[in-house]
Design an enzyme around this catalytic site. Structure first.
Site, mmCIF file in Angstrom:
data_model
loop_
_atom_site.group_PDB
_atom_site.id
_atom_site.type_symbol
_atom_site.label_atom_id
_atom_site.label_comp_id
_atom_site.label_asym_id
_atom_site.label_seq_id
_atom_site.Cartn_x
_atom_site.Cartn_y
_atom_site.Cartn_z
ATOM 1 N N SER A 75 2.388 -0.908 4.625
ATOM 2 C CA SER A 75 1.049 -1.380 4.311
ATOM 3 C C SER A 75 0.470 -2.175 5.468
ATOM 4 C CB SER A 75 1.067 -2.187 3.021
ATOM 5 O OG SER A 75 -0.246 -2.462 2.583
ATOM 6 N N ASP A 219 -7.172 -0.762 4.449
ATOM 7 C CA ASP A 219 -5.930 -1.207 5.085
ATOM 8 C C ASP A 219 -5.138 0.017 5.543
ATOM 9 O OD1 ASP A 219 -4.846 -0.266 2.672
ATOM 10 O OD2 ASP A 219 -3.370 -1.871 2.573
ATOM 11 N N ASP A 221 -2.572 1.880 4.634
ATOM 12 C CA ASP A 221 -2.268 3.017 3.762
ATOM 13 C C ASP A 221 -3.362 3.274 2.721
ATOM 14 O OD1 ASP A 221 -1.718 0.812 2.247
ATOM 15 O OD2 ASP A 221 0.320 1.390 1.705
ATOM 16 N N ASP A 223 -4.859 1.610 0.344
ATOM 17 C CA ASP A 223 -4.823 1.203 -1.055
ATOM 18 C C ASP A 223 -5.582 -0.102 -1.265
ATOM 19 O OD1 ASP A 223 -3.050 -0.569 0.087
ATOM 20 O OD2 ASP A 223 -1.442 -0.245 -1.360
#
Length: 305
Positions: A75, A219, A221, A223
């Site tokens: 992340s 961000d 990834d 999400d």
């Protein structure tokens, strides 16, 4: 042994997808191809670099339903880190009970390895970004033609990760003029990816300079989402879910869910539209579980910014 064999027999197909990482994606793929579950009836569907939510589309589309997913991502953590996010057959994060089951199997370490004549196989299918976009545009509450008529100018900051692959393309499908900022998926984050105002000064200045209508920040990834207004100020996280919920509830009455760290704004908007608001524990998996429990039409939580 019975539990391990059940896991092996259940895992017909597993989808794997990675964020833009500094280490070569080929190296990650080789590691997964050699994993101890890559045997018997297991099929590893490698879908390449994509937003994490695309894994849900893959879980729905490959030969019926997949049995799980693995997202290679740390992340918003720095580039020296990486991790696995595990998904169930619904394309959702594992519940507490499912997570404990996986940990117990890993700690036991008594795996069943296939022999050379019964190893699994890898199938490369990297079209799910397009499939995900198609599904978004087909949603009944997405009025794509109304957006296309406005010809919005949007600046996208994808912090040099996979959001740069999907977000500009989605917006262009909606007829927007897109200015890309940090959209090359190199894995070298252009700035701290935490969606805080002090980390988003570049896009704030660009919006004013380019006379853009909106800024979209994701961000690594994809999400977490943040919006920046036309004057360069942050459209703060508490407003995002509330604004979307207000639109949806105006067309489809129902219940809503957010986590316990939220303000009462979503509750007020839900009651105004004749629905009932419910709070869940913090964490996406908890929000989703509560949504299923109460039959919510929308739910979510803040982006942490």
């Amino acid at each position: 042994m019975e539990e391990r064999m059940k896991l092996r027999n259940d895992c017909d197909q597993i989808v794997r997808r990675a964020i833009a990482a500094v280490q070569p994606d080929a190296a990650v793929r080789r590691a997964l191809e050699g994993n101890p579950f890559q045997g018997g009836r297991v099929v590893l569907v490698a879908v390449g670099k994509a937003a994490w939510s695309m894994a849900r589309a893959a879980c729905d589309c490959v030969g019926g339903r997949l049995d799980g997913g693995i997202i290679i991502t740390a992340s918003h953590n720095p580039r020296q880190w990486n991790a696995l996010k595990l998904l169930n057959a619904e394309g959702e994060f594992l519940s507490d009970a499912e997570g404990k089951r996986v940990l117990a199997l890993a700690e036991d370490e008594n795996f069943v390895f296939p022999d050379v004549d019964h190893i699994g196989k890898v199938v490369s299918r990297e079209s799910y970004n397009d499939e995900h976009i198609r599904r978004v545009l087909a949603l009944p509450l997405v009025d794509a033609e109304a957006v296309r008529k406005r010809h919005f100018k949007v600046i996208v900051d994808a912090v040099n990760s996979v959001g740069g692959i999907v977000i500009p393309k989605l917006l262009r499908e909606l007829g927007c003029e897109v200015v890309e900022l940090n959209c090359e998926p190199t894995g070298e984050f252009a700035h701290n990816p935490e969606p805080l105002p002090e980390n988003l000064t570049e896009i704030s200045k660009a919006i004013v300079r380019e006379k853009a209508d909106l800024g979209v920040v994701v961000d690594p990834d994809v999400d977490r989402l943040a919006f920046v207004s036309e004057d360069g100020s942050m459209f703060v996280e508490e407003y995002t879910l509330v604004a979307v919920a207000d639109y949806i509830l105006s067309r489809k009455t129902g219940n809503t869910v957010s986590n316990l760290s939220s303000s009462r704004a979503l509750s007020d908007v839900t009651q105004m539209h004749g629905g009932e608001y419910f709070a869940s524990a913090v964490g996406e998996v908890n929000v989703v579980a509560k949504m299923k429990e109460v039959g919510a039409v929308i739910g979510g939580e803040g982006n942490g910014g």
